[in-house]
Design an enzyme around this catalytic site. Structure first.
Site, PDB file in Angstrom:
ATOM      1  N   HIS A  39       0.836  -1.206   0.000  1.00  0.00           N
ATOM      2  CA  HIS A  39       0.000   0.000   0.000  1.00  0.00           C
ATOM      3  C   HIS A  39       0.867   1.250   0.000  1.00  0.00           C
ATOM      4  O   HIS A  39       2.051   1.192   0.338  1.00  0.00           O
ATOM      5  CB  HIS A  39      -0.878   0.012   1.259  1.00  0.00           C
ATOM      6  CG  HIS A  39      -0.063   0.115   2.517  1.00  0.00           C
ATOM      7  ND1 HIS A  39       0.520  -0.989   3.116  1.00  0.00           N
ATOM      8  CD2 HIS A  39       0.313   1.187   3.255  1.00  0.00           C
ATOM      9  CE1 HIS A  39       1.198  -0.593   4.183  1.00  0.00           C
ATOM     10  NE2 HIS A  39       1.106   0.717   4.293  1.00  0.00           N
ATOM     11  N   HIS A 120       5.835   6.332  -1.220  1.00  0.00           N
ATOM     12  CA  HIS A 120       6.592   5.097  -1.455  1.00  0.00           C
ATOM     13  C   HIS A 120       5.744   3.896  -1.057  1.00  0.00           C
ATOM     14  O   HIS A 120       4.811   4.028  -0.269  1.00  0.00           O
ATOM     15  CB  HIS A 120       7.885   5.099  -0.621  1.00  0.00           C
ATOM     16  CG  HIS A 120       7.623   5.005   0.847  1.00  0.00           C
ATOM     17  ND1 HIS A 120       7.319   6.098   1.622  1.00  0.00           N
ATOM     18  CD2 HIS A 120       7.567   3.939   1.688  1.00  0.00           C
ATOM     19  CE1 HIS A 120       7.110   5.724   2.868  1.00  0.00           C
ATOM     20  NE2 HIS A 120       7.250   4.405   2.937  1.00  0.00           N
TER      21      HIS A 120
HETATM   22  P1  ATP Z   1       4.721  -4.457  10.960  1.00  0.00           P
HETATM   23  O1  ATP Z   1       4.798  -3.317  11.935  1.00  0.00           O
HETATM   24  O2  ATP Z   1       4.094  -5.684  11.499  1.00  0.00           O
HETATM   25  O3  ATP Z   1       6.013  -4.715  10.277  1.00  0.00           O
HETATM   26  P2  ATP Z   1       3.390  -2.568   9.252  1.00  0.00           P
HETATM   27  O4  ATP Z   1       4.506  -1.613   9.572  1.00  0.00           O
HETATM   28  O5  ATP Z   1       2.984  -2.722   7.833  1.00  0.00           O
HETATM   29  O6  ATP Z   1       3.702  -4.015   9.789  1.00  0.00           O
HETATM   30  P3  ATP Z   1       1.927  -0.909  10.992  1.00  0.00           P
HETATM   31  O7  ATP Z   1       3.121  -0.780  11.891  1.00  0.00           O
HETATM   32  O8  ATP Z   1       0.582  -1.016  11.615  1.00  0.00           O
HETATM   33  O9  ATP Z   1       2.088  -2.158  10.056  1.00  0.00           O
HETATM   34  O10 ATP Z   1       1.958   0.338  10.017  1.00  0.00           O
HETATM   35  C1  ATP Z   1       0.940   0.590   9.079  1.00  0.00           C
HETATM   36  C2  ATP Z   1       1.440   1.603   8.066  1.00  0.00           C
HETATM   37  O11 ATP Z   1       1.788   2.817   8.729  1.00  0.00           O
HETATM   38  C3  ATP Z   1       2.718   1.166   7.351  1.00  0.00           C
HETATM   39  O12 ATP Z   1       2.702   1.752   6.055  1.00  0.00           O
HETATM   40  C4  ATP Z   1       3.812   1.803   8.156  1.00  0.00           C
HETATM   41  O13 ATP Z   1       4.965   2.056   7.372  1.00  0.00           O
HETATM   42  C5  ATP Z   1       3.176   3.103   8.593  1.00  0.00           C
HETATM   43  N1  ATP Z   1       3.693   3.517   9.906  1.00  0.00           N
HETATM   44  C6  ATP Z   1       3.807   2.742  11.001  1.00  0.00           C
HETATM   45  N2  ATP Z   1       4.296   3.428  12.045  1.00  0.00           N
HETATM   46  C7  ATP Z   1       4.505   4.701  11.591  1.00  0.00           C
HETATM   47  C8  ATP Z   1       5.008   5.890  12.189  1.00  0.00           C
HETATM   48  N3  ATP Z   1       5.373   5.944  13.449  1.00  0.00           N
HETATM   49  N4  ATP Z   1       5.080   6.991  11.413  1.00  0.00           N
HETATM   50  C9  ATP Z   1       4.706   6.960  10.134  1.00  0.00           C
HETATM   51  N5  ATP Z   1       4.220   5.866   9.506  1.00  0.00           N
HETATM   52  C10 ATP Z   1       4.125   4.751  10.218  1.00  0.00           C
END
Ligand code: ATP
Ligand code: MG
Length: 177
Positions: A39, A120
């Site tokens: 996504h 990205h």
């Molecule tokens: P995992 O954490 O299990 O590796 P994930 O990163 O895809 O999986 P989430 O951590 O719930 O799942 O994040 C969802 C989306 O939000 C992803 O696109 C992630 O890059 C983005 N994201 C997560 N944490 C942050 C943050 N602190 N700031 C900006 N974007 C974030």
């Protein structure tokens, strides 16, 4: 629950992105993000209550993001989280629409981090930096139209995403439906 706003690629594009992920996985290792989870994050909302998710859903269902095109033309790497991604700068229109979502979220008391939007799609986590050569050229065009509000629930096999709501398609808005 953990929420974010995203554009979700259609299945065929997710498949093509997944193939790029496979190509990068060979030299760079790390964890390949499954096709279903690929996504473009527009805004990360962090931990939110069920009531907030509900009002954000009702709000998003009334919004029209507007159709547009995003050209993905490059590989990139975030050294901190060791993420390999593909992307491209995005049109002024995409930047403007993302900024408008961020501004609306302020009305819900949500401040989005980071400030700068760098469009990205993450393909690999915990990966080594991409080599200068040997990776396939990126050349993908994505026609997007609707924003999704997604909840993310951690599981032992990685995060599981669920779409809670979507913005309205553009035609709907004009026909007044
Ligand atoms: P995992 O954490 O299990 O590796 P994930 O990163 O895809 O999986 P989430 O951590 O719930 O799942 O994040 C969802 C989306 O939000 C992803 O696109 C992630 O890059 C983005 N994201 C997560 N944490 C942050 C943050 N602190 N700031 C900006 N974007 C974030
Ligand atoms: Mg994460």
């Amino acid at each position: 629950m953990r929420l974010f706003l995203a554009l979700i690629p259609p299945p065929e594009l997710r498949r093509q992105l997944g193939q790029l992920g496979d190509a990068a996985h060979a030299p760079c290792g790390g964890r390949r993000i499954v096709d279903d989870n690929l996504h473009l994050t527009l805004a990360f909302l962090g931990e939110r209550s069920a009531a907030e998710a509900e009002s954000l859903s009702r709000w998003l269902e009334r919004q029209v993001f507007g159709a547009g095109q995003w050209r993905l033309d490059r590989w990139g790497y975030f050294a901190g989280p060791r993420i390999i991604w593909v992307g491209g700068p995005g049109s002024a229109e995409l930047q403007r629409r993302q900024a408008s979502l961020v501004a609306s979220l302020k009305g819900f008391g949500i401040v989005v981090q980071p400030r700068q939007f760098r469009p990205h799609i993450s393909l690999l986590r915990n990966a080594s930096p991409p080599p200068d050569t040997d990776l396939p050229k990126v050349g993908l065009d994505w026609s997007y139209a609707r924003v999704s509000l997604v909840s993310s629930v951690p599981t032992p096999h990685g995060s599981r995403y669920t779409t809670l709501a979507q913005s309205r398609p553009q035609d709907d808005a004009f026909s007044g439906k």
